[in-house]
Motif scaffolding. Structure first.
Motif, PDB file in Angstrom:
ATOM      1  N   MET A  10       0.833  -1.204   0.000  1.00 19.38           N
ATOM      2  CA  MET A  10       0.000   0.000   0.000  1.00 19.38           C
ATOM      3  C   MET A  10       0.868   1.254   0.000  1.00 19.38           C
ATOM      4  O   MET A  10       1.899   1.299   0.667  1.00 19.38           O
ATOM      5  CB  MET A  10      -0.881   0.043   1.247  1.00 19.38           C
ATOM      6  CG  MET A  10      -2.096  -0.804   1.178  1.00 19.38           C
ATOM      7  SD  MET A  10      -3.316  -0.403   2.427  1.00 19.38           S
ATOM      8  CE  MET A  10      -2.446  -0.626   3.932  1.00 19.38           C
ATOM      9  N   THR A  11       0.453   2.262  -0.715  1.00 12.99           N
ATOM     10  CA  THR A  11       1.141   3.551  -0.668  1.00 12.99           C
ATOM     11  C   THR A  11       0.200   4.614  -0.113  1.00 12.99           C
ATOM     12  O   THR A  11       0.474   5.198   0.930  1.00 12.99           O
ATOM     13  CB  THR A  11       1.630   3.959  -2.064  1.00 12.99           C
ATOM     14  OG1 THR A  11       0.529   3.963  -2.965  1.00 12.99           O
ATOM     15  CG2 THR A  11       2.691   3.003  -2.563  1.00 12.99           C
ATOM     16  N   VAL A  12      -0.907   4.849  -0.773  1.00 10.60           N
ATOM     17  CA  VAL A  12      -1.875   5.835  -0.303  1.00 10.60           C
ATOM     18  C   VAL A  12      -2.643   5.279   0.893  1.00 10.60           C
ATOM     19  O   VAL A  12      -2.946   6.006   1.839  1.00 10.60           O
ATOM     20  CB  VAL A  12      -2.855   6.219  -1.445  1.00 10.60           C
ATOM     21  CG1 VAL A  12      -3.910   7.169  -0.958  1.00 10.60           C
ATOM     22  CG2 VAL A  12      -2.086   6.835  -2.595  1.00 10.60           C
ATOM     23  N   GLY A  13      -2.937   4.012   0.880  1.00 14.69           N
ATOM     24  CA  GLY A  13      -3.687   3.379   1.952  1.00 14.69           C
ATOM     25  C   GLY A  13      -2.989   3.474   3.297  1.00 14.69           C
ATOM     26  O   GLY A  13      -3.633   3.631   4.333  1.00 14.69           O
ATOM     27  N   ARG A  14      -1.686   3.394   3.296  1.00 16.02           N
ATOM     28  CA  ARG A  14      -0.929   3.499   4.551  1.00 16.02           C
ATOM     29  C   ARG A  14      -1.103   4.886   5.166  1.00 16.02           C
ATOM     30  O   ARG A  14      -1.298   5.017   6.375  1.00 16.02           O
ATOM     31  CB  ARG A  14       0.539   3.216   4.270  1.00 16.02           C
ATOM     32  CG  ARG A  14       1.377   3.100   5.522  1.00 16.02           C
ATOM     33  CD  ARG A  14       2.749   2.610   5.202  1.00 16.02           C
ATOM     34  NE  ARG A  14       2.625   1.249   4.649  1.00 16.02           N
ATOM     35  CZ  ARG A  14       3.649   0.503   4.313  1.00 16.02           C
ATOM     36  NH1 ARG A  14       4.862   0.965   4.441  1.00 16.02           N
ATOM     37  NH2 ARG A  14       3.471  -0.713   3.844  1.00 16.02           N
ATOM     38  N   LYS A  15      -1.081   5.912   4.343  1.00 20.48           N
ATOM     39  CA  LYS A  15      -1.294   7.278   4.849  1.00 20.48           C
ATOM     40  C   LYS A  15      -2.718   7.451   5.361  1.00 20.48           C
ATOM     41  O   LYS A  15      -2.957   8.116   6.362  1.00 20.48           O
ATOM     42  CB  LYS A  15      -1.001   8.290   3.759  1.00 20.48           C
ATOM     43  CG  LYS A  15       0.454   8.346   3.384  1.00 20.48           C
ATOM     44  CD  LYS A  15       0.695   9.298   2.245  1.00 20.48           C
ATOM     45  CE  LYS A  15       2.147   9.219   1.810  1.00 20.48           C
ATOM     46  NZ  LYS A  15       2.417  10.032   0.638  1.00 20.48           N
ATOM     47  N   LEU A  16      -3.670   6.824   4.703  1.00 22.19           N
ATOM     48  CA  LEU A  16      -5.058   6.908   5.150  1.00 22.19           C
ATOM     49  C   LEU A  16      -5.252   6.179   6.480  1.00 22.19           C
ATOM     50  O   LEU A  16      -5.986   6.655   7.349  1.00 22.19           O
ATOM     51  CB  LEU A  16      -5.993   6.337   4.088  1.00 22.19           C
ATOM     52  CG  LEU A  16      -6.107   7.151   2.801  1.00 22.19           C
ATOM     53  CD1 LEU A  16      -6.974   6.414   1.794  1.00 22.19           C
ATOM     54  CD2 LEU A  16      -6.674   8.517   3.087  1.00 22.19           C
ATOM     55  N   TRP A  17      -4.595   5.035   6.667  1.00 21.41           N
ATOM     56  CA  TRP A  17      -4.686   4.328   7.943  1.00 21.41           C
ATOM     57  C   TRP A  17      -4.070   5.149   9.066  1.00 21.41           C
ATOM     58  O   TRP A  17      -4.583   5.164  10.188  1.00 21.41           O
ATOM     59  CB  TRP A  17      -4.014   2.967   7.855  1.00 21.41           C
ATOM     60  CG  TRP A  17      -4.934   1.908   7.331  1.00 21.41           C
ATOM     61  CD1 TRP A  17      -4.854   1.287   6.127  1.00 21.41           C
ATOM     62  CD2 TRP A  17      -6.078   1.370   7.988  1.00 21.41           C
ATOM     63  NE1 TRP A  17      -5.883   0.393   5.986  1.00 21.41           N
ATOM     64  CE2 TRP A  17      -6.654   0.416   7.126  1.00 21.41           C
ATOM     65  CE3 TRP A  17      -6.675   1.597   9.219  1.00 21.41           C
ATOM     66  CZ2 TRP A  17      -7.788  -0.300   7.467  1.00 21.41           C
ATOM     67  CZ3 TRP A  17      -7.818   0.874   9.552  1.00 21.41           C
ATOM     68  CH2 TRP A  17      -8.350  -0.053   8.677  1.00 21.41           C
ATOM     69  N   ILE A  18      -2.979   5.841   8.789  1.00 17.61           N
ATOM     70  CA  ILE A  18      -2.366   6.706   9.803  1.00 17.61           C
ATOM     71  C   ILE A  18      -3.313   7.841  10.158  1.00 17.61           C
ATOM     72  O   ILE A  18      -3.493   8.175  11.333  1.00 17.61           O
ATOM     73  CB  ILE A  18      -1.002   7.231   9.312  1.00 17.61           C
ATOM     74  CG1 ILE A  18       0.002   6.085   9.263  1.00 17.61           C
ATOM     75  CG2 ILE A  18      -0.483   8.343  10.208  1.00 17.61           C
ATOM     76  CD1 ILE A  18       1.309   6.439   8.590  1.00 17.61           C
ATOM     77  N   LEU A  19      -3.962   8.424   9.161  1.00 18.17           N
ATOM     78  CA  LEU A  19      -4.935   9.487   9.400  1.00 18.17           C
ATOM     79  C   LEU A  19      -6.107   8.976  10.237  1.00 18.17           C
ATOM     80  O   LEU A  19      -6.556   9.646  11.173  1.00 18.17           O
ATOM     81  CB  LEU A  19      -5.430  10.041   8.064  1.00 18.17           C
ATOM     82  CG  LEU A  19      -6.438  11.167   8.143  1.00 18.17           C
ATOM     83  CD1 LEU A  19      -5.810  12.399   8.748  1.00 18.17           C
ATOM     84  CD2 LEU A  19      -6.978  11.466   6.760  1.00 18.17           C
ATOM     85  N   ILE A  20      -6.593   7.790   9.943  1.00 18.22           N
ATOM     86  CA  ILE A  20      -7.692   7.203  10.712  1.00 18.22           C
ATOM     87  C   ILE A  20      -7.279   6.979  12.164  1.00 18.22           C
ATOM     88  O   ILE A  20      -8.033   7.291  13.094  1.00 18.22           O
ATOM     89  CB  ILE A  20      -8.151   5.881  10.062  1.00 18.22           C
ATOM     90  CG1 ILE A  20      -8.861   6.166   8.746  1.00 18.22           C
ATOM     91  CG2 ILE A  20      -9.051   5.083  10.995  1.00 18.22           C
ATOM     92  CD1 ILE A  20      -9.119   4.944   7.900  1.00 18.22           C
ATOM     93  N   LEU A  21      -6.084   6.456  12.392  1.00 20.20           N
ATOM     94  CA  LEU A  21      -5.617   6.209  13.757  1.00 20.20           C
ATOM     95  C   LEU A  21      -5.430   7.505  14.544  1.00 20.20           C
ATOM     96  O   LEU A  21      -5.757   7.567  15.728  1.00 20.20           O
ATOM     97  CB  LEU A  21      -4.323   5.400  13.726  1.00 20.20           C
ATOM     98  CG  LEU A  21      -4.481   3.964  13.230  1.00 20.20           C
ATOM     99  CD1 LEU A  21      -3.113   3.299  13.133  1.00 20.20           C
ATOM    100  CD2 LEU A  21      -5.409   3.181  14.121  1.00 20.20           C
ATOM    101  N   VAL A  22      -4.948   8.551  13.896  1.00 22.88           N
ATOM    102  CA  VAL A  22      -4.795   9.848  14.564  1.00 22.88           C
ATOM    103  C   VAL A  22      -6.162  10.402  14.936  1.00 22.88           C
ATOM    104  O   VAL A  22      -6.358  10.910  16.051  1.00 22.88           O
ATOM    105  CB  VAL A  22      -4.004  10.830  13.669  1.00 22.88           C
ATOM    106  CG1 VAL A  22      -4.087  12.238  14.193  1.00 22.88           C
ATOM    107  CG2 VAL A  22      -2.558  10.378  13.568  1.00 22.88           C
TER     108      VAL A  22
END
Length: 61
Positions: A10-22
Motif C-alpha cells: 500500500m502507498t496511499v492506503g498506509r497514509k489513510l490508515w495513519i490518518l484514521i488512527l490519529v
C-alpha cells in the motif's frame, strides 16, 4: 499471505490508515479528557460513596 502482501504494497492506503488512527486517538483520548471529566471522583472520596450516589441516582427516578 494475501493480506500481508496487500498491506506491504500500500502507498496511499498506509497514509489513510495513519490518518484514521490519529483521528481515533483525538476522538477517544483528547475529547474524553476535555469534555468528560470524572465527576464522581471529584465529588466523592471513596468507592462506597460513589456507589451509593450512583445507586441513589438510578433508583430515585
Amino acid at each position: 499471505m494475501f493480506y500481508i502482501d496487500g498491506f506491504r504494497s500500500m502507498t496511499v492506503g498506509r497514509k489513510l490508515w495513519i490518518l484514521i488512527l490519529v483521528k481515533l486517538f483525538i476522538l477517544f483520548f483528547i475529547f474524553k479528557l476535555l469534555f468528560f471529566p470524572d465527576i464522581l471522583s471529584r465529588d466523592y472520596s471513596t468507592d462506597a460513596e460513589r456507589a451509593e450516589a450512583v445507586r441513589e441516582s438510578l433508583l430515585g427516578r
